[in-house]
Design a protein around this motif. Structure first.
Motif, PDB file in Angstrom:
ATOM      1  N   UNK A  77      14.655 -38.488  -3.281  1.00  0.00           N
ATOM      2  CA  UNK A  77      15.431 -38.587  -2.040  1.00  0.00           C
ATOM      3  C   UNK A  77      14.799 -37.791  -0.906  1.00  0.00           C
ATOM      4  N   UNK A  78      14.133 -36.698  -1.253  1.00  0.00           N
ATOM      5  CA  UNK A  78      13.415 -35.931  -0.224  1.00  0.00           C
ATOM      6  C   UNK A  78      12.278 -36.771   0.336  1.00  0.00           C
ATOM      7  N   UNK A  79      11.572 -37.464  -0.510  1.00  0.00           N
ATOM      8  CA  UNK A  79      10.470 -38.326  -0.050  1.00  0.00           C
ATOM      9  C   UNK A  79      10.993 -39.451   0.843  1.00  0.00           C
ATOM     10  N   UNK A  80      12.233 -39.900   0.551  1.00  0.00           N
ATOM     11  CA  UNK A  80      12.825 -40.983   1.345  1.00  0.00           C
ATOM     12  C   UNK A  80      13.487 -40.475   2.618  1.00  0.00           C
ATOM     13  N   UNK A  81      13.629 -39.145   2.742  1.00  0.00           N
ATOM     14  CA  UNK A  81      14.256 -38.578   3.927  1.00  0.00           C
ATOM     15  C   UNK A  81      15.762 -38.630   3.903  1.00  0.00           C
ATOM     16  N   UNK A  82      16.359 -38.663   2.719  1.00  0.00           N
ATOM     17  CA  UNK A  82      17.811 -38.738   2.586  1.00  0.00           C
ATOM     18  C   UNK A  82      18.419 -37.338   2.519  1.00  0.00           C
ATOM     19  N   UNK A  83      19.690 -37.239   2.947  1.00  0.00           N
ATOM     20  CA  UNK A  83      20.351 -35.934   2.979  1.00  0.00           C
ATOM     21  C   UNK A  83      20.869 -35.510   1.613  1.00  0.00           C
ATOM     22  N   UNK A  84      21.217 -36.470   0.768  1.00  0.00           N
ATOM     23  CA  UNK A  84      21.774 -36.143  -0.545  1.00  0.00           C
ATOM     24  C   UNK A  84      20.639 -35.778  -1.508  1.00  0.00           C
ATOM     25  N   UNK A  85      20.513 -34.493  -1.785  1.00  0.00           N
ATOM     26  CA  UNK A  85      19.434 -34.041  -2.675  1.00  0.00           C
ATOM     27  C   UNK A  85      20.011 -33.283  -3.870  1.00  0.00           C
ATOM     28  N   UNK A  86      21.216 -33.691  -4.292  1.00  0.00           N
ATOM     29  CA  UNK A  86      21.845 -33.051  -5.445  1.00  0.00           C
ATOM     30  C   UNK A  86      20.973 -33.200  -6.698  1.00  0.00           C
ATOM     31  N   UNK A  87      20.334 -34.347  -6.845  1.00  0.00           N
ATOM     32  CA  UNK A  87      19.470 -34.561  -8.009  1.00  0.00           C
ATOM     33  C   UNK A  87      18.312 -33.554  -8.018  1.00  0.00           C
ATOM     34  N   UNK A  88      17.813 -33.225  -6.838  1.00  0.00           N
ATOM     35  CA  UNK A  88      16.742 -32.222  -6.737  1.00  0.00           C
ATOM     36  C   UNK A  88      17.242 -30.871  -7.234  1.00  0.00           C
ATOM     37  N   UNK A  89      18.404 -30.453  -6.762  1.00  0.00           N
ATOM     38  CA  UNK A  89      18.930 -29.159  -7.163  1.00  0.00           C
ATOM     39  C   UNK A  89      19.319 -29.135  -8.645  1.00  0.00           C
ATOM     40  N   UNK A  90      19.785 -30.279  -9.172  1.00  0.00           N
ATOM     41  CA  UNK A  90      20.095 -30.342 -10.608  1.00  0.00           C
ATOM     42  C   UNK A  90      18.819 -30.121 -11.426  1.00  0.00           C
TER      43      UNK A  90
ATOM     44  N   UNK B  79      10.800 -27.557   3.173  1.00  0.00           N
ATOM     45  CA  UNK B  79      10.100 -28.716   2.609  1.00  0.00           C
ATOM     46  C   UNK B  79       9.996 -29.786   3.689  1.00  0.00           C
ATOM     47  N   UNK B  80       8.796 -30.205   3.976  1.00  0.00           N
ATOM     48  CA  UNK B  80       8.527 -31.241   4.979  1.00  0.00           C
ATOM     49  C   UNK B  80       8.044 -32.485   4.225  1.00  0.00           C
ATOM     50  N   UNK B  81       8.747 -33.609   4.386  1.00  0.00           N
ATOM     51  CA  UNK B  81       8.339 -34.818   3.651  1.00  0.00           C
ATOM     52  C   UNK B  81       7.214 -35.576   4.346  1.00  0.00           C
ATOM     53  N   UNK B  82       6.691 -35.007   5.431  1.00  0.00           N
ATOM     54  CA  UNK B  82       5.554 -35.561   6.176  1.00  0.00           C
ATOM     55  C   UNK B  82       5.877 -36.921   6.793  1.00  0.00           C
ATOM     56  N   UNK B  83       7.183 -37.249   6.878  1.00  0.00           N
ATOM     57  CA  UNK B  83       7.613 -38.504   7.497  1.00  0.00           C
ATOM     58  C   UNK B  83       8.633 -38.234   8.596  1.00  0.00           C
ATOM     59  N   UNK B  84       8.700 -36.972   9.055  1.00  0.00           N
ATOM     60  CA  UNK B  84       9.609 -36.648  10.148  1.00  0.00           C
ATOM     61  C   UNK B  84      10.894 -35.976   9.730  1.00  0.00           C
ATOM     62  N   UNK B  85      11.033 -35.648   8.432  1.00  0.00           N
ATOM     63  CA  UNK B  85      12.253 -35.002   7.966  1.00  0.00           C
ATOM     64  C   UNK B  85      11.931 -33.660   7.321  1.00  0.00           C
TER      65      UNK B  85
ATOM     66  N   UNK C  38      10.294 -25.515  16.412  1.00  0.00           N
ATOM     67  CA  UNK C  38       9.365 -26.222  15.531  1.00  0.00           C
ATOM     68  C   UNK C  38       9.922 -27.549  15.027  1.00  0.00           C
ATOM     69  N   UNK C  39      11.263 -27.722  15.105  1.00  0.00           N
ATOM     70  CA  UNK C  39      11.883 -28.922  14.554  1.00  0.00           C
ATOM     71  C   UNK C  39      12.236 -29.955  15.625  1.00  0.00           C
ATOM     72  N   UNK C  40      11.775 -29.708  16.837  1.00  0.00           N
ATOM     73  CA  UNK C  40      12.060 -30.648  17.926  1.00  0.00           C
ATOM     74  C   UNK C  40      11.462 -32.021  17.586  1.00  0.00           C
ATOM     75  N   UNK C  41      12.301 -33.056  17.684  1.00  0.00           N
ATOM     76  CA  UNK C  41      11.839 -34.408  17.403  1.00  0.00           C
ATOM     77  C   UNK C  41      11.868 -34.778  15.931  1.00  0.00           C
ATOM     78  N   UNK C  42      12.359 -33.875  15.065  1.00  0.00           N
ATOM     79  CA  UNK C  42      12.422 -34.153  13.643  1.00  0.00           C
ATOM     80  C   UNK C  42      13.870 -34.186  13.162  1.00  0.00           C
TER      81      UNK C  42
END
Length: 579
Positions: free
Chosen positions: A437-450, A509-515, A555-559
């Motif tokens: 989900x981080x790679x996809x730029x999604x806000x729900x990252x519960x699976x990551x924390x699990x 964590x920067x997914x290199x896609x703007x998120x 640093x996060x302007x435009x992201x």
């Protein structure tokens, strides 16, 4: 502006600086400081690529009688020429340099060492033809026999005049390399019967008749016993208060260098701002507890200035690391090889809980022929000599406080402690963080924390719990994320929040896609829970206040920015929330 000076990074020689308009920091005033020390035989240690060799070249051109005609041009515009010291160009100088010596056996090392000395003597005779010495006759002799015969020839040629200056650069380079690969071979060449001790005894023997002075440089004290026990009149002046700045750059010196090397207007910056940007990555070194200034690593700085001038744009200093400095975790692991596990654990614990180390004094002469393992003070002293740690200025007598000098060194330490020293089991290596989900730029990252929680529960032992802290948690997660090439992750990332100034994100964590994903971690032990029943609520409130201000950083302007608070009780994730 038009750049008028050449960057000396990599290849420039001191004697050509003026002629070729090479930018350099004037350290010539330290020639007089060394001249006035209470020893004629100083040993001065500094980390690799810190400017020692340039200083050695400076000494050579200042003292060498055969280079007298070059003095005015070589030292034109420097501090030392204004003093007009009578000692300039009054000595016959023998230059020895021991970095290019290789071998897998004692015989091979003796051969390489002897060949190196022969090259130096040949150069000497070319400059001073009055010395009658047949080098070829001694090619098969021991290094001590060779140098002893050479000094005897100098004594005859100089007719009793004691004016030989012996300069030895990188005295320990080859020995340190051998130690990292073959301890038995190291002990063989440095023991009481080894060729190194005999060589330095020969130097001492001739200080009464022909050698007036010596100057010896190197990196660490691990080979110093062989030198000082053979040449026991030498004095280690590494931490002398007047020599703190003999190598490396102060901030003012760096600003002056930038003004000569960088078109700051084209980069829309100033020399002062650029130096400040470089400070956290390359500065922080001190070599005396009363040091007034901390220093920049000179090679790191020159490499960075060369990079931004070549690219024509400002770059992140933390991303531009001079590989010649060889700052990596393997060097720390090499040191820990010769210490017991409990010492390693104490040092890891000190790092994560105190961020500094306190020892009684630096180990000035380390003899591996007399000790089987390094004690804690020796391990930390070696990390200081190699540049991984530095002295924190303080006024406490009989204590030396050591800290990581800058962010680059902090990153090396964290990587070392989370990867090289706290080894993963097969199961731990197989467990990957769920970052889809981080790679996809999604806000729900519960699976990551699990998956993070699962990893810590899997790897947690009593040893790990000893070192647990916010820094440890972040360091381990960052280390695991390095296996994800599509993501960029940063610890303690500096950001600039309007009206609040500089702040530091625990994990970015920067997914290199703007998120971008921002995390604020809090940690407490189970004992703290018993003592403070409301500690979880307090940690949540504290973390929430911090993370909410981070999202507005310039640093996060435009992201797209998502932020989270993460609370651990020991190895248990007890609260995870998006803010």
């Amino acid at each position: 502006m038009a750049i008028k000076y050449t960057n000396p990074y990599g290849s420039a020689n001191f004697n050509s600086f003026n002629e070729d308009k090479v930018a350099f920091v004037d350290k010539t005033n330290f020639i007089e400081v060394i001249d006035k020390l209470d020893t004629k035989y100083p040993i001065l240690l500094r980390p690799r690529r810190f400017g020692k060799t340039t200083f050695v070249q400076m000494l050579d051109y200042f003292y060498d009688i055969s280079k007298k005609d070059q003095y005015d041009e070589v030292f034109r515009g420097t501090k030392i020429i204004e003093k007009n010291l009578p000692s300039h160009n009054t000595y016959h100088v023998l230059n020895l340099e021991f970095s290019e010596i290789y071998g897998n056996t004692s015989a091979q090392l003796v051969e390489g060492f002897t060949s190196n000395i022969i090259d130096s003597i040949t150069d000497f005779i070319d400059r001073y033809p009055e010395v009658n010495f047949e080098v070829d006759e001694y090619k098969n002799k021991t290094p001590s026999a060779l140098i002893n015969a050479f000094f005897t020839s100098c004594k005859i040629a100089f007719k009793g005049k004691q004016d030989l200056y012996v300069i030895i650069d990188e005295y320990d380079n080859f020995a340190n390399e051998i130690l990292s690969k073959n301890r038995d071979l190291f002990k063989e060449i440095t023991n009481a019967n080894g060729f190194l001790k005999a060589f330095y005894k020969a130097i001492k023997k001739h200080t009464t008749k022909v050698i007036a002075k010596t100057f010896i440089t190197g990196v660490s004290s691990v080979s110093l016993d062989s030198l000082t026990s053979g040449f026991n009149i030498a004095k280690n002046v590494t931490c002398h208060p007047k020599l703190n700045e003999f190598a490396g750059f102060t901030k003012d010196e760096l600003i002056g260098l930038i003004e000569k090397l960088v078109d700051t207007k084209a980069l829309n910056t100033t020399a002062e701002v650029l130096a400040e940007n470089m400070r956290k990555a390359y500065n922080g070194y001190a070599f005396n507890r009363k040091a007034k200034n901390t220093l920049f690593n000179s090679s790191m700085c020159l490499n960075y200035l060369d990079a931004i001038e070549t690219e024509g744009e400002l770059l992140n200093p933390e991303d531009i690391v001079d590989i010649a400095c060889a700052y990596d975790t393997s060097k720390i692991a090499d040191i820990f090889k010769y210490s017991q596990e409990y010492i390693r654990n104490e040092i890891i614990d000190d790092y994560y809980t105190k961020n500094e180390f306190v020892i009684g004094k630096l180990a000035e002469s380390i003899n591996l022929n007399l000790i089987e393992n390094y004690d804690k003070d020796t391990v930390l002293s070696l990390m200081y000599y190699l540049g991984y740690l530095t002295i924190k200025p303080c006024n406490i007598l009989n204590e030396v406080h050591l800290v990581c000098p800058n962010k680059i060194m902090k990153n090396v330490f964290r990587k070392c402690f989370t990867q090289a020293l706290v080894n993963e089991t097969t199961d731990e290596k197989a467990l990957k963080f769920d970052v889809k989900n981080i790679k996809l730029g999604l806000a729900d990252i519960q699976d990551f924390m699990d998956s993070v929680q699962q990893y810590f529960l899997l790897r947690t032992t009593h040893q790990h719990l000893l070192h647990m802290s916010e820094a440890y948690l972040v360091g381990v997660i960052k280390a695991k994320l390095e296996s994800e090439p599509t993501l960029a992750s940063f610890e303690e990332q500096a950001i600039h929040v309007p009206n609040h100034g500089e702040k530091f994100v625990d994990l970015l964590i920067d997914n290199k896609k703007g998120t971008c994903y921002l995390f604020e971690f809090k940690f407490y032990s189970k004992n703290n829970t018993l003592k403070h029943p409301n500690i979880l609520q307090e940690k949540i409130a504290e973390a929430t206040a911090q993370i909410n201000s981070y999202k507005t950083a310039v640093e996060f302007k435009g992201k797209i920015v998502y932020s989270y608070i993460v609370i651990f009780e020991a190895a248990n994730l007890v609260h995870f929330e998006q803010c």
